[in-house]
Design an enzyme around this catalytic site. Structure first.
Site, PDB file in Angstrom:
ATOM      1  N   PRO A  16       0.848  -1.204   0.000  1.00 56.06           N
ATOM      2  CA  PRO A  16       0.000   0.000   0.000  1.00 56.06           C
ATOM      3  C   PRO A  16       0.877   1.245   0.000  1.00 56.06           C
ATOM      4  O   PRO A  16       1.794   1.364   0.811  1.00 56.06           O
ATOM      5  CB  PRO A  16      -0.782  -0.130   1.308  1.00 56.06           C
ATOM      6  CG  PRO A  16       0.084  -0.972   2.191  1.00 56.06           C
ATOM      7  CD  PRO A  16       0.814  -1.915   1.284  1.00 56.06           C
ATOM      8  N   ALA A  18       0.497   5.552  -0.364  1.00 57.55           N
ATOM      9  CA  ALA A  18      -0.386   6.710  -0.457  1.00 57.55           C
ATOM     10  C   ALA A  18      -0.148   7.448  -1.760  1.00 57.55           C
ATOM     11  O   ALA A  18       0.989   7.715  -2.147  1.00 57.55           O
ATOM     12  CB  ALA A  18      -0.143   7.653   0.722  1.00 57.55           C
ATOM     13  N   GLN A  70      -6.662  -1.148   3.530  1.00 59.89           N
ATOM     14  CA  GLN A  70      -5.912  -0.825   4.738  1.00 59.89           C
ATOM     15  C   GLN A  70      -6.587   0.321   5.473  1.00 59.89           C
ATOM     16  O   GLN A  70      -6.961   1.324   4.870  1.00 59.89           O
ATOM     17  CB  GLN A  70      -4.478  -0.423   4.400  1.00 59.89           C
ATOM     18  CG  GLN A  70      -3.645  -0.215   5.651  1.00 59.89           C
ATOM     19  CD  GLN A  70      -2.229   0.237   5.349  1.00 59.89           C
ATOM     20  OE1 GLN A  70      -1.997   1.402   5.107  1.00 59.89           O
ATOM     21  NE2 GLN A  70      -1.289  -0.704   5.365  1.00 59.89           N
ATOM     22  N   CYS A 100       3.082   2.937   8.989  1.00 61.41           N
ATOM     23  CA  CYS A 100       3.319   4.231   8.359  1.00 61.41           C
ATOM     24  C   CYS A 100       4.242   5.097   9.214  1.00 61.41           C
ATOM     25  O   CYS A 100       3.943   5.360  10.374  1.00 61.41           O
ATOM     26  CB  CYS A 100       2.004   4.964   8.133  1.00 61.41           C
ATOM     27  SG  CYS A 100       2.220   6.558   7.340  1.00 61.41           S
ATOM     28  N   LYS A 142       0.155  -4.757   9.131  1.00 59.83           N
ATOM     29  CA  LYS A 142       1.420  -4.338   8.541  1.00 59.83           C
ATOM     30  C   LYS A 142       2.141  -3.436   9.531  1.00 59.83           C
ATOM     31  O   LYS A 142       1.564  -2.475  10.048  1.00 59.83           O
ATOM     32  CB  LYS A 142       1.202  -3.606   7.216  1.00 59.83           C
ATOM     33  CG  LYS A 142       2.509  -3.377   6.450  1.00 59.83           C
ATOM     34  CD  LYS A 142       2.238  -2.956   5.017  1.00 59.83           C
ATOM     35  CE  LYS A 142       3.510  -3.036   4.183  1.00 59.83           C
ATOM     36  NZ  LYS A 142       4.518  -2.048   4.561  1.00 59.83           N
ATOM     37  N   ASN A 203       8.992  -7.236   3.605  1.00 62.17           N
ATOM     38  CA  ASN A 203       8.875  -5.992   2.847  1.00 62.17           C
ATOM     39  C   ASN A 203      10.101  -5.126   3.117  1.00 62.17           C
ATOM     40  O   ASN A 203      10.662  -5.167   4.204  1.00 62.17           O
ATOM     41  CB  ASN A 203       7.584  -5.277   3.270  1.00 62.17           C
ATOM     42  CG  ASN A 203       7.358  -3.936   2.599  1.00 62.17           C
ATOM     43  OD1 ASN A 203       6.923  -2.995   3.233  1.00 62.17           O
ATOM     44  ND2 ASN A 203       7.621  -3.841   1.310  1.00 62.17           N
ATOM     45  N   ASP A 205      13.025  -2.738   0.440  1.00 64.10           N
ATOM     46  CA  ASP A 205      14.187  -2.752  -0.460  1.00 64.10           C
ATOM     47  C   ASP A 205      14.194  -3.906  -1.458  1.00 64.10           C
ATOM     48  O   ASP A 205      15.251  -4.264  -1.975  1.00 64.10           O
ATOM     49  CB  ASP A 205      15.498  -2.779   0.334  1.00 64.10           C
ATOM     50  CG  ASP A 205      15.768  -1.491   1.097  1.00 64.10           C
ATOM     51  OD1 ASP A 205      14.990  -0.527   0.902  1.00 64.10           O
ATOM     52  OD2 ASP A 205      16.731  -1.442   1.868  1.00 64.10           O
ATOM     53  N   ARG A 228       8.061   0.609  -3.812  1.00 62.11           N
ATOM     54  CA  ARG A 228       8.551   1.636  -4.736  1.00 62.11           C
ATOM     55  C   ARG A 228       9.115   1.079  -6.039  1.00 62.11           C
ATOM     56  O   ARG A 228       9.057   1.735  -7.080  1.00 62.11           O
ATOM     57  CB  ARG A 228       9.601   2.497  -4.022  1.00 62.11           C
ATOM     58  CG  ARG A 228       8.989   3.447  -2.999  1.00 62.11           C
ATOM     59  CD  ARG A 228      10.052   4.093  -2.124  1.00 62.11           C
ATOM     60  NE  ARG A 228      10.635   3.121  -1.201  1.00 62.11           N
ATOM     61  CZ  ARG A 228      11.712   3.374  -0.461  1.00 62.11           C
ATOM     62  NH1 ARG A 228      12.321   4.539  -0.569  1.00 62.11           N
ATOM     63  NH2 ARG A 228      12.170   2.456   0.375  1.00 62.11           N
TER      64      ARG A 228
END
Length: 346
Positions: A16, A18, A70, A100, A142, A203, A205, A228
Site C-alpha cells: 500500500p 499513499a 488498509q 506508516c 502491517k 517488505n 528494499d 517503490r
C-alpha cells in the site's frame, strides 16, 4: 498462499502506497503478475468517509478479487467501525496500518506510532478482528520492526496479533526512526517468522528478482511485498515470478506493449479522477515510466505542462511509439521511482 480462507494467485504482493495504489494501479499490477495488492490507507474517522479523497480510496469497481483495504486510526472502536464500513463497500480483507512512518500520521499516534503503545495496539487489533470475524473477513497487520533500534518489538506484536486472530502479518525491515533511510534488515523478519504460525510477509528494499529470492531465503517468509520498485515498472511482479520459477531473467517487455499498458492505465486513471485531477495525478505515473529512458527527462518536463487528458494520452503514445522504432524492447534502466513522500506505508 492463503490469507485465512482466501486463496491468492501467488506470493508476490504490491505494498500500500499513499497516492499510488489506487484502484487503477492495483488493477494494473494484478494484471502484470501481483497476486495481491492492498489499497491506500483509508482513515477510520467517520467525518471524513464522505470526502472525495476517501470515497476514491474506497472505490473497488471492477477490481479483481481479493479486495484488500488498509485502515488507520488510533481508537479501537473507530477502527472496528471503519472495518465494517469498508466491508460493506466490498473489502474482502482488512489490513491494519501500524507501519506508516509519516510524521503527519505518527504525530496523531497512528501508523507505526502504535508500536510504542502495545496495549492500545492490542485493543485496536482485537476490535478490528471482532468486527470482521462475523463477516468471515480475514484481518492482516502491517508494521515495522519497531519504533527505533532499541525498541524492536515486531516479534512481540506479531504474537499478540496471532493470538487475537490476525491471519497474516507483514513486516518492513526498518524501524520508524529510520523512515526510508539506510538499508532494510531481514533478521527481525526471520525472527517474526520463527515466532508465529500465521503467514509472514517480508517488505523493504525488494527491487529485483535476485533480491526477492535472497529475501525469501534469508527470512523464510511466506511472501514478499514490493512497493517503490513497482512505480513505473509494474511488470516487476512477473519478472520476479519468472526468476523464482526458472532461475533466469525473462526478456524485457516490448516497448509497444509497455505503451499499451500505460495508455490503458491512463484511461482507467482518468475514469476515477476526472480530467482536471486525473491529468495532474497521472504525471507521477508517467514520470516514473519514462525515468531513465532515452529522452525521458526532456519528455517529462514537456509532459508536465500538458493540461488535458487527450493531449496527455497523445504525448505518451507518441513518446513510446518513437522509442519503439530504435528499441523494440524497453531499454534497461534503473527507472524504479523512489519518491519517499509517496509511500505512506513502506
Amino acid at each position: 498462499m492463503r490469507i485465512g480462507h482466501v486463496t491468492l494467485a501467488n506470493r508476490l504482493f504490491a505494498a500500500p502506497m499513499a497516492g499510488v495504489t489506487d484502484r487503477p494501479f492495483r488493477q494494473l499490477v494484478k494484471k502484470l503478475g501481483a497476486g495481491y495488492a492492498v489499497s491506500e490507507m483509508v482513515t477510520s474517522r467517520r467525518d471524513l468517509w464522505a470526502s472525495l479523497k476517501t470515497s476514491r480510496r474506497a472505490d473497488h469497481a471492477g477490481e479483481a478479487a481479493p479486495i484488500a483495504v488498509q485502515i488507520a486510526g488510533t481508537e479501537a472502536a473507530m477502527m472496528g467501525e471503519a472495518a465494517a464500513y469498508n466491508i460493506d463497500r466490498g473489502a474482502q480483507i482488512i489490513d491494519i496500518n501500524m507501519g506508516c512512518p509519516a510524521k503527519k500520521v505518527c504525530s496523531k499516534w497512528a501508523g507505526s506510532a502504535l508500536m510504542q503503545d502495545e496495549p492500545l495496539a492490542t485493543q485496536i487489533i482485537e476490535a478490528v478482528v471482532a468486527a470482521c470475524a462475523p463477516r468471515r473477513v480475514p484481518v492482516t497487520l502491517k508494521m515495522r520492526t519497531g519504533w527505533c533500534a532499541s525498541e524492536r518489538n515486531a516479534v512481540r506484536l506479531a504474537r499478540i496479533a496471532e493470538s487475537a486472530g490476525v491471519a497474516m502479518v507483514t513486516v518492513h525491515g526498518r524501524t520508524r526512526e529510520q523512515g526510508y533511510k539506510g538499508e532494510a534488515e531481514y533478521d527481525t523478519i526471520a525472527a517474526v517468522k520463527a515466532a508465529v504460525g500465521i503467514p509472514v510477509v517480508a517488505n523493504g528494499d525488494i527491487d529485483s528478482p535476485e533480491k526477492a529470492r535472497a529475501v525469501l531465503q534469508a527470512t523464510g517468509a511466506d511472501a514478499i511485498m514490493i512497493g517503490r520498485a513497482a512505480q513505473g515498472r509494474p511488470w516487476i511482479f512477473g519478472d520476479v515470478a519468472h526468476y523464482l520459477e526458472h532461475g533466469t531473467h525473462r526478456a524485457a517487455p516490448a516497448t509497444r506493449q509497455v505503451r499499451a499498458w500505460l495508455l490503458e492505465h491512463l484511461h482507467d486513471h482518468y475514469g476515477l479522477y476526472g480530467e482536471h485531477s486525473g491529468v495532474r495525478s497521472a504525471r507521477k505515473h508517467i514520470g516514473w515510466a519514462v525515468r531513465g529512458l532515452p529522452g525521458g527527462e526532456a519528455f517529462r518536463a514537456r509532459m508536465n505542462l500538458i493540461e488535458t487528458c487527450e493531449e496527455q494520452v497523445r504525448a505518451v503514445g507518441d513518446f513510446f511509439e518513437a522509442l519503439a522504432v530504435d528499441h523494440p524492447r524497453l531499454p534497461a534502466t534503473s527507472g524504479a521511482a523512489h519518491d519517499d513522500t509517496l509511500e505512506h506505508n513502506p
